[in-house]
Design an enzyme around this catalytic site. Structure first.
Site, PDB file in Angstrom:
ATOM      1  N   GLN A  33       0.579 -13.227 103.012  1.00  0.00           N
ATOM      2  CA  GLN A  33       1.394 -13.600 101.851  1.00  0.00           C
ATOM      3  C   GLN A  33       1.218 -12.571 100.734  1.00  0.00           C
ATOM      4  O   GLN A  33       2.170 -12.174 100.072  1.00  0.00           O
ATOM      5  CB  GLN A  33       0.989 -14.983 101.308  1.00  0.00           C
ATOM      6  CG  GLN A  33       1.053 -16.143 102.282  1.00  0.00           C
ATOM      7  CD  GLN A  33       2.434 -16.380 102.832  1.00  0.00           C
ATOM      8  OE1 GLN A  33       3.434 -15.922 102.272  1.00  0.00           O
ATOM      9  NE2 GLN A  33       2.511 -17.076 103.947  1.00  0.00           N
ATOM     10  N   PHE A  51      -1.909 -21.135 108.270  1.00  0.00           N
ATOM     11  CA  PHE A  51      -0.610 -21.209 108.948  1.00  0.00           C
ATOM     12  C   PHE A  51       0.542 -20.833 108.027  1.00  0.00           C
ATOM     13  O   PHE A  51       0.341 -20.555 106.843  1.00  0.00           O
ATOM     14  CB  PHE A  51      -0.398 -22.556 109.640  1.00  0.00           C
ATOM     15  CG  PHE A  51      -0.277 -23.772 108.722  1.00  0.00           C
ATOM     16  CD1 PHE A  51      -0.150 -23.697 107.343  1.00  0.00           C
ATOM     17  CD2 PHE A  51      -0.295 -25.039 109.287  1.00  0.00           C
ATOM     18  CE1 PHE A  51      -0.046 -24.829 106.545  1.00  0.00           C
ATOM     19  CE2 PHE A  51      -0.188 -26.182 108.508  1.00  0.00           C
ATOM     20  CZ  PHE A  51      -0.070 -26.080 107.141  1.00  0.00           C
ATOM     21  N   GLU A  52       1.730 -20.781 108.624  1.00  0.00           N
ATOM     22  CA  GLU A  52       2.918 -20.345 107.879  1.00  0.00           C
ATOM     23  C   GLU A  52       2.723 -18.940 107.313  1.00  0.00           C
ATOM     24  O   GLU A  52       3.318 -18.584 106.305  1.00  0.00           O
ATOM     25  CB  GLU A  52       3.225 -21.312 106.728  1.00  0.00           C
ATOM     26  CG  GLU A  52       3.552 -22.721 107.157  1.00  0.00           C
ATOM     27  CD  GLU A  52       4.989 -22.883 107.632  1.00  0.00           C
ATOM     28  OE1 GLU A  52       5.845 -22.078 107.215  1.00  0.00           O
ATOM     29  OE2 GLU A  52       5.262 -23.792 108.424  1.00  0.00           O
ATOM     30  N   GLY A  53       1.895 -18.179 107.941  1.00  0.00           N
ATOM     31  CA  GLY A  53       1.565 -16.841 107.417  1.00  0.00           C
ATOM     32  C   GLY A  53       0.296 -16.940 106.597  1.00  0.00           C
ATOM     33  O   GLY A  53       0.257 -17.658 105.612  1.00  0.00           O
TER      34      GLY A  53
END
Lengths: 262, 336, 377
Positions: free
Chosen positions: C367, C360-362
């Site tokens: 990243q 999650f969060e990318g």
């Protein structure tokens, strides 16, 4: 209602250990906390303030570091905190301590209700609350597990062997509370930050002009500690450790019968 | 105050419904030892209304004299009435020592009168002795949650007052043939002086239930009990033995048992003949409440539990296996 | 915990730790088993003000700095990361509002959250995860309102939030540059919440689909200008990424604490296994990686407190912390041996909680693309 709460900063005695070699208390690393029963008293005071309006003042007699305990109380809903501190107060037993606190209370104003915890977990005497009541000439209600205020009448439930005694009195009174009266709240981030910024007044002996110096400190303390020692350890007895639970039970039963205990 | 003017050891005989509570009678026994050391008398002080039974017990259990103060206003314990009586009596008779049982009412009364008399009070004592040189009482008591014992002296003021733990000292064998003078004192406390009023009572324990303070056998449960329902096992065990059920602070804090049944430094202190500690680790605060038991039986899964350091019989096992079998054996034994 | 500098920080952190240990920890095992959202326990967090730590003081929040907030959330995550993330997610939504919103919008958001509520962040859709730009949700201007139609999934706090930040396209022809961001109150008609996801880890956290069917919001609920939504999302995620690292560090520390305790107690070959070099090697590597992760988080917080951009640092932090927490928790299970995979012991839960931190969060793959892009500028 203007309520005053007496608190004491104490070592967390549930964390204290006895050094098995020297047989002395290991006090280092033991955190200082607000006496747990005083936290109950403060919570009761704040709840009353929230219901009836008014103010909660907290006082403590102690050294400079007791200010941390007072700050904690401010973060829990007290409006004002005052430290009673002076070298002249050192060495006071409960009679002298209660005398000093009563004088400080008189100096700070008129209160409808004075709340204390039932005992401090270091001294464990439970004497200061009632003695303050006597010095102030007001009534006392001890071991209170529940309290309600209507107008100028307080109704409490006092812990009794088999239950709770319902007692009424007219304010002002001194009340000492037991743990089951409430669950103290946690501070909030905001109240903690605000409390850190608060200024805590200090009352010294010279700020209490009516005080008789013969009645404070060691001079004013009729009880003196002759000696202290760690409790003698009872010798541990017979260990029963069988393969099964029922094996243990049978062995225990055998021994208890032999010792004529059952 | 002239110390030499003060003589004799008094025991406050707390009573309930006209009957003397055990703790006062226990103190008569120990108090006698203290009185005799200074060639003095042991005197029971009875305050109440309709307290003949208490007076009789006081004499049967060893008082040399009884001071009796009666009045409607003393029917239920109240601070102001009882404090007024005690202080008036003290000013008249000048006792050297006053022993008060450390019940809630005793711990309510003690500090009120010691402050009024500007004298020393030592609370919750577990040991009483005599200081050889001066004849003063040495008061020994637990502090720091039971981690430390302190011996206290009150040498410059009189009376020397102490509240004493129930169950620490044993009652003498009662002798109903004993006779002792009863000194009736007329002390009334007017209604304005008595500022608190008992208006009711909430029973939290079964009538039939054995009281912890009076029990000869106590079965106590701690964190090892796991959940509140499991205390039914201890109830069964206690019933079988005619005993009372107690709890450690952990069990009370978890809400499994009511606060009135907590045994420990900040709960009730007990001194039964047998104390069964079931699933109790043995923290100092708990030991402080039951260490004066005659015999301690501990049942715990953890061989390292500190309770085993003080247990006369230490069973390392699962209490849920051990206790049912123990119950069975005791039942069988009783039947045969 | 090498980053606590001031006494005040220390006191705040201890206060939160004390609360988490006493009030939350005893219930975690059972809640994790059931996958139950702990509303009552989170209400206690509201009482403490843990839900408004990042809301600026002028809107009624505590306005704490990032460094202190990160340490506080590390402590909460030590006890349960799902519990912590329920509070942190509100800040994710908050950051969109702070990044792109005007005064009225900031106040609107704060006024909903402060009395004790959750926020949600609606970006991901079933067909647009990493490829956020390809989202299908739409927001059509109709007079002085927008009509939103979107199916969002994996929304943390989806079932409990009182306010969402929602991303939808106001101009399909512009692709990524046609996405806009909106504040949408839960009370608006047309919002339905799907079932609570039965997840591998972070099971105390509420995760649901949220569907917006002809949901109308006033035009003044548009955050920033039309077409800037994707930038807002990226700006938000840049900050959140580093933050999520703090939670991962909390899980790592919990894993280390359990592993060390076990290593001291478990005896094999006549000694505690902590005295075996094989175990010591594993423990040391866990410690090295966790401390490095913690310092990355701390550094990112310092930059953020200084209002410096953290595009690359945020990604580095999140990637490293995500990979680290998976490794450290797996190592913890290893140290427990057979007991490590038993639900009677605490470490298998930590391993389950850790995996999503790489996703999650990318995702950690995205990243790495972000980092490379920054490097090659």
């Amino acid at each position: 209602m203007d309520i005053l709460v007496c608190v004491k900063q104490v070592p967390d005695t549930s964390e204290i250990r006895i050094d098995p070699v020297t047989n002395t208390l290991i006090r280092s690393g033991v955190p200082s906390i607000v006496n747990p029963f005083d936290a109950n008293a403060l919570e009761a005071a704040v709840q009353l303030k929230e219901a009836h309006g008014g103010s909660v003042t907290v006082i403590s007699m102690g050294p400079e570091q007791a200010k941390n305990a007072l700050k904690e109380c401010l973060s829990l809903g007290a409006d004002r905190a005052v430290l009673i501190s002076d070298r002249l107060f050192g060495g006071s037993d409960t009679l002298a301590t209660s005398y000093i606190l009563a004088n400080a209370i008189k100096r700070l104003g008129k209160f409808d209700l004075i709340l204390c915890g039932k005992q401090a977990i270091d001294g464990d005497t439970g004497q200061v609350g009632p003695e303050i009541a006597e010095h102030l000439g007001i009534a006392q209600l001890t071991f209170v597990a529940k309290l309600d205020v209507k107008g100028d009448v307080i109704t409490v439930q006092r812990e009794h062997d088999e239950g709770y005694e319902i007692v009424e009195a007219k304010l002002p009174v001194v009340v000492t509370v037991v743990k089951s009266i409430n669950k103290p709240r946690y501070p909030s981030i905001k109240s903690k930050l605000a409390a850190n910024k608060a200024v805590i007044d200090v009352l010294k002996a010279s700020d209490l002009p009516e005080i008789n110096t013969e009645k404070i400190g060691l001079k004013g303390s009729p009880t003196k500690v002759k000696k202290t020692f760690t409790p003698p350890r009872k010798e541990s007895g017979i260990r029963i450790c069988e393969d099964t639970g029922s094996g243990c039970a049978l062995k225990l039963f055998e021994k208890l019968v032999a010792a004529k205990l059952v | 105050m002239n110390i030499a003017d003060y003589k004799n050891v008094w025991v406050f005989i707390e009573n309930a419904n006209g009957e003397a509570k055990n703790v006062g009678l226990e103190l008569l026994n120990q108090g006698r030892i203290l009185a005799e050391a200074n060639n003095e008398k042991i005197i029971g002080v009875v305050i109440g209304n309709d307290v003949n039974a208490a007076v009789k017990s006081t004499i049967a259990y060893g008082a040399d004299e009884v001071i009796l103060v009666e009045g409607e206003e003393y029917k239920d314990y109240n601070t102001d009435g009882y404090a007024n009586v005690m202080v008036t009596l003290v000013e008249k008779f000048k006792p050297s020592v006053i022993l008060i049982g450390a019940s809630n009412n005793g711990r309510d009364l003690g500090p009120r009168i010691s402050a009024r008399l500007a004298t020393g009070l030592t609370a919750d004592c577990t040991g009483l002795g005599i200081n050889e040189e001066t004849g003063d009482i040495t008061w020994t008591r637990p502090a720091f949650g039971g981690n430390l014992m302190a011996t206290i002296l009150c040498s410059t003021t009189r009376p020397q007052i102490g509240t004493v733990r129930p169950g620490v000292f044993k009652k003498a064998q009662p002798d109903t043939t004993r006779r002792a003078p009863i000194i009736k004192e007329e002390i009334r406390t007017s209604a304005e002086i008595i500022r608190t009023r008992v208006v009711g009572f909430i029973k939290a324990m079964d009538e039939a239930a054995v009281k912890l303070e009076e029990a000869e056998i106590i079965v106590s449960g701690g964190r090892g009990m796991g959940k509140p329902e499991n205390f039914a096992l201890l109830n069964e065990f206690a019933d079988l033995l005619g005993g009372a059920v107690g709890a450690s602070r952990a069990a009370v804090d978890a809400g499994w048992m009511p606060p009135l049944q907590q045994v420990g430094q900040t709960g009730k202190t007990v001194g039964p003949k047998i104390y069964f500690a079931c699933g109790i680790s043995g923290a100092i605060q708990h030991l402080a409440g039951m260490s004066s038991s005659d015999v301690i039986v501990a049942i715990n899964k953890d061989p390292e539990a500190p309770i085993f350091d003080v247990a006369d019989y230490g069973v390392v096992g699962d209490l849920f296996e051990v206790i049912p079998v123990l119950i069975e054996e005791i039942r069988k034994n009783k039947a045969s | 915990m090498g980053n606590i500098v001031t006494t005040e920080q220390k006191e705040l952190v201890e206060m939160v730790r004390n609360f988490a240990l006493k009030e939350v920890k005893p219930h975690v095992k059972e809640l994790d088993e059931k996958g139950e959202f702990p509303m009552e326990l989170l209400k206690q967090a509201f009482d403490m003000g843990l839900h408004c730590l990042e809301i600026p003081e002028e809107y009624g929040g505590s306005g704490l700095d990032y460094q202190t907030t990160a340490i506080i959330f590390e402590e909460l995550a030590k006890v349960d990361a799902g519990y912590a993330i329920s509070l942190v997610t509100t800040f994710v939504a908050l950051r969109s509002v702070i990044a792109a919103g005007n005064e009225a919008q900031k106040k609107l958001f704060a006024d909903i959250i402060i009395p004790g509520a959750f926020g949600g962040f609606c970006l991901t859709e079933p067909n647009s995860g990493s490829d956020a730009g390809s989202m299908r949700g739409t927001a059509v201007k109709d007079g002085d309102e927008y009509v939103i139609n979107a199916s969002k999934c994996f929304v943390t706090n989806g079932g409990v939030a009182d306010v969402f930040v929602v991303f939808a396209s106001t101009d399909k022809s512009k692709g990524v540059k046609g996405i806009s961001a909106f504040i949408v109150e839960r009370s608006r008609a047309g919002i339905t919440v799907g079932k609570h996801e039965d997840k591998m880890g972070l099971r105390l956290s509420n995760t649901t689909d949220v569907t917006f069917t002809d949901v109308r919001v006033p035009a003044d609920h548009l955050l920033g200008k039309e077409g800037t939504g994707f930038i807002t999302a990226m700006n938000t995620l840049n900050v959140s990424r580093a933050f999520v690292g703090a939670l991962a560090v909390g899980i790592c520390q919990a894993a280390i604490d359990e592993a060390v305790k076990y290593a001291k107690e478990r005896v094999q070959f006549k000694k505690p296994i902590g005295q075996l070099q094989a175990v010591q090697m594993i423990l040391a590597d866990m410690e090295i990686q966790t401390e490095a992760a913690r310092q990355l988080v701390h550094h990112a917080m310092i930059l953020m407190d200084d209002n410096k951009p953290v595009v690359k640092e945020g990604s580095i932090t999140k990637t490293f912390c995500g990979d680290t927490v998976v490794k450290v928790t797996t190592d913890a299970v290893q140290i427990f041996g057979g007991y490590g995979v038993s639900k009677e012991y605490p470490v298998e839960k930590l391993m389950r909680d850790s995996k999503v931190f790489q996703i999650f969060e990318g995702t950690n793959q995205i990243q790495r693309l972000v980092i490379a892009k920054e490097m090659l500028k």
